[in-house]
Design a protein around this motif. Structure first.
Motif, short mmCIF file in Angstrom:
data_model
loop_
_atom_site.label_atom_id
_atom_site.label_comp_id
_atom_site.label_asym_id
_atom_site.label_seq_id
_atom_site.Cartn_x
_atom_site.Cartn_y
_atom_site.Cartn_z
N SER A 305 0.83 -1.21 0.00
CA SER A 305 0.00 0.00 0.00
C SER A 305 0.86 1.25 0.00
O SER A 305 0.60 2.21 -0.73
CB SER A 305 -0.92 0.00 1.22
OG SER A 305 -1.82 -1.09 1.19
N VAL A 306 1.91 1.24 0.83
CA VAL A 306 2.80 2.40 0.92
C VAL A 306 3.59 2.56 -0.38
O VAL A 306 3.75 3.68 -0.89
CB VAL A 306 3.74 2.28 2.12
CG1 VAL A 306 4.72 3.45 2.17
CG2 VAL A 306 2.95 2.21 3.43
N LEU A 312 2.27 6.59 -6.90
CA LEU A 312 1.26 7.54 -7.37
C LEU A 312 1.83 8.95 -7.42
O LEU A 312 1.61 9.68 -8.40
CB LEU A 312 0.04 7.50 -6.46
CG LEU A 312 -1.07 8.51 -6.78
CD1 LEU A 312 -1.72 8.18 -8.12
CD2 LEU A 312 -2.12 8.51 -5.67
N GLU A 313 2.57 9.32 -6.38
CA GLU A 313 3.16 10.66 -6.36
C GLU A 313 4.13 10.84 -7.53
O GLU A 313 4.17 11.90 -8.17
CB GLU A 313 3.87 10.92 -5.04
CG GLU A 313 4.43 12.33 -4.96
CD GLU A 313 5.17 12.61 -3.66
OE1 GLU A 313 5.41 13.80 -3.37
OE2 GLU A 313 5.54 11.65 -2.95
N LYS A 314 4.92 9.80 -7.82
CA LYS A 314 5.85 9.89 -8.94
C LYS A 314 5.11 10.00 -10.28
O LYS A 314 5.56 10.67 -11.20
CB LYS A 314 6.76 8.66 -8.96
CG LYS A 314 7.79 8.62 -7.83
CD LYS A 314 8.68 7.41 -7.96
CE LYS A 314 9.72 7.36 -6.85
NZ LYS A 314 10.60 6.16 -6.97
N GLY A 321 -3.35 9.29 0.90
CA GLY A 321 -3.30 8.45 2.08
C GLY A 321 -3.07 6.98 1.74
O GLY A 321 -3.18 6.56 0.58
N GLY A 322 -2.78 6.20 2.76
CA GLY A 322 -2.45 4.79 2.57
C GLY A 322 -3.58 3.98 1.97
O GLY A 322 -3.33 3.01 1.23
N SER A 323 -4.83 4.33 2.27
CA SER A 323 -5.96 3.57 1.71
C SER A 323 -6.00 3.69 0.19
O SER A 323 -6.39 2.74 -0.50
CB SER A 323 -7.27 4.04 2.33
OG SER A 323 -7.48 5.42 2.11
N ASP A 360 3.99 11.96 8.53
CA ASP A 360 4.75 11.31 9.59
C ASP A 360 4.57 9.80 9.59
O ASP A 360 5.12 9.10 10.44
CB ASP A 360 4.36 11.87 10.96
CG ASP A 360 2.88 11.68 11.27
OD1 ASP A 360 2.10 11.40 10.34
OD2 ASP A 360 2.50 11.82 12.46
N LYS A 361 3.83 9.28 8.61
CA LYS A 361 3.62 7.84 8.51
C LYS A 361 4.08 7.31 7.16
O LYS A 361 5.22 6.90 6.99
CB LYS A 361 2.14 7.50 8.77
CG LYS A 361 1.72 7.63 10.24
CD LYS A 361 0.36 7.02 10.47
CE LYS A 361 0.05 6.99 11.97
NZ LYS A 361 -1.25 6.31 12.23
N TYR A 362 3.20 7.31 6.18
CA TYR A 362 3.47 6.62 4.92
C TYR A 362 4.56 7.29 4.08
O TYR A 362 5.12 6.67 3.18
CB TYR A 362 2.17 6.51 4.11
CG TYR A 362 1.02 6.01 4.95
CD1 TYR A 362 1.14 4.85 5.72
CD2 TYR A 362 -0.17 6.72 5.02
CE1 TYR A 362 0.11 4.41 6.51
CE2 TYR A 362 -1.22 6.28 5.81
CZ TYR A 362 -1.08 5.13 6.56
OH TYR A 362 -2.11 4.69 7.35
N TYR A 363 4.87 8.54 4.40
CA TYR A 363 5.93 9.24 3.67
C TYR A 363 7.18 9.42 4.54
O TYR A 363 8.07 10.17 4.19
CB TYR A 363 5.42 10.60 3.18
CG TYR A 363 4.35 10.44 2.13
CD1 TYR A 363 4.69 10.27 0.79
CD2 TYR A 363 3.00 10.39 2.48
CE1 TYR A 363 3.71 10.09 -0.17
CE2 TYR A 363 2.01 10.21 1.52
CZ TYR A 363 2.38 10.06 0.20
OH TYR A 363 1.41 9.87 -0.75
N SER A 364 7.21 8.70 5.64
CA SER A 364 8.35 8.77 6.57
C SER A 364 9.11 7.45 6.56
O SER A 364 8.56 6.41 6.94
CB SER A 364 7.85 9.09 7.99
OG SER A 364 8.87 8.85 8.93
#
Length: 393
Positions: A305-306, A312-314, A321-323, A360-364
């Protein structure tokens, strides 16, 4: 563990609390009339419903974004961008429906708090609507809920009430409703029935309307993720009602029971810990999940998921979000199957909420290390698919 039937029993008791108005008794011949009408309450109710409906009327529809795929595949992948709602997530639609449902049923009353069990995004949206109609709001959430979601709840005038074990959210929400004389909204029970699945500008109707001028206007698959199960139920029912051939897939993260319950047919399945993918995944099969309406489920590793949400950002320059990553991972696997089988068509999934809530979660990378998640193999799988059209074995 709280059984699946505990919440409705508690709610039934709650709704027997005295209403704001006092019945007025009159005799007319042999007939005894009971008049529950309270002029002030009905005036408040009318205005509250108007305000909630006005929110929908002034909100533009959300966009369908294209995820770039090689043209020669003959496959289009779209993300329905629900992050553009006023409260920034897919749950804005649900919260609006739940408030209208609660108001029109007489459950939400002036001056009394609305309480919700939520992993964050629903609470943000419900806090918005509570403020809109002028009632207090309390969100019962896991202590690990992102700090940004908590800030947004407070921004909209709500209050956060934390529990250490996500499995106790239901019981604690019902307890607070009794203690305060408020209304436990209970999205996990009412999500599938509060939304008009036949149409009325629901998310499914919106998707099909926006695809009308695309080269594949009837998607081969729509992929949803399950938090309450309400979104997948709405989309699946709409597809069946309108006689489309579209198939519905539900993607489920780790530490969630929907996949196991669906594959085994056991509605009482439970798990011992909460989902790391905020907004989806539940420790029990929720009442709003309608397993018979959908066609397929996929179990998605959290690291996948991460990896997908970073891919997606690329691809389109948007954090989510992670979902969103859970649904995108499953969508890409379906795309790979279509390529392998030589099938053309379109696939739709959801961009559920913005990534700035999860920096602070999926992008950390520090958070990933702390959780023991290695996203590299999944990142490589996505990159391999987009380059070769083949999903790695």
């Amino acid at each position: 563990m709280i059984g699946a039937s505990a919440a409705p029993d508690t709610l039934g008791a709650q709704r027997k609390e005295p209403a704001v108005s006092t019945p007025h008794l009159t005799r007319t011949g042999e007939t005894l009339d009971v008049d529950h009408t309270d002029v002030a309450y009905r005036s408040w109710l009318k205005e509250a419903v108007r305000k909630v409906q006005a929110d929908a009327n002034r909100s533009a529809d959300t966009h369908l974004l294209r995820f770039p795929l090689p043209e020669k595949w003959g496959i289009d992948l779209y993300l329905k961008d629900e992050s553009t709602h006023p409260t920034g997530s897919l749950k804005h639609r649900l919260a609006r429906s739940l408030f209208l449902y609660g108001l029109c049923n007489g459950w939400i009353r002036p001056g009394r708090p609305v309480i919700e069990a939520s992993s964050g995004s629903t609470a943000v949206s419900e806090a918005y609507f509570a403020k809109l109609i002028g009632v207090p709001f309390i969100a019962v959430m896991p202590r690990a809920t992102s700090a940004e979601k908590c800030r947004l709840i407070e921004f909209h005038g709500g209050r956060s009430h934390f529990v250490d074990d996500s499995r106790t959210m239901y019981e604690e929400s019902a307890r607070l409703a009794v203690e305060t004389g408020g209304h436990y909204m209970d999205q996990f029970t009412y999500a599938e029935r509060a939304t008009d699945w036949r149409g009325n500008n629901n998310i499914a109707e919106s998707i099909f309307r926006q695809l009308e001028l695309e080269r594949y206007p009837e998607p081969a698959w729509i992929v949803a993720t399950a938090g309450t199960g309400g979104t997948s139920a709405t989309i699946a029912r709409y597809v069946h009602y309108t006689q489309h051939d579209t198939r519905i897939c539900v993607a489920d993260p780790e530490n969630s029971c929907f996949f196991e319950g669906w594959t085994t047919g056991d509605p009482d399945v439970t798990c011992d810990c909460g989902s790391r993918i905020e907004g989806i995944g539940r420790p029990r099969m929720e009442p709003s999940f309608v397993p018979g309406a959908i066609d397929r489920m996929m179990k998605v590793p959290d690291a996948a998921s991460v990896a997908a949400v970073r891919a997606l950002e690329k691809a389109i320059g948007r954090k989510a979000g992670g979902s969103t990553g859970t649904g995108l991972w499953s969508s890409l696997k379906i795309v790979a199957e279509m390529v392998a089988e030589g099938r053309q068509g379109s696939v739709v999934t959801l961009l559920c909420d913005p990534g700035d809530r999860y920096l602070d979660k999926y992008y950390s990378d520090a958070w990933l290390a702390e959780q023991g998640l290695d996203i590299q193999p999944y990142t490589e799988a996505i990159e391999s698919l987009l380059k070769t059209g083949v999903w790695p074995s």
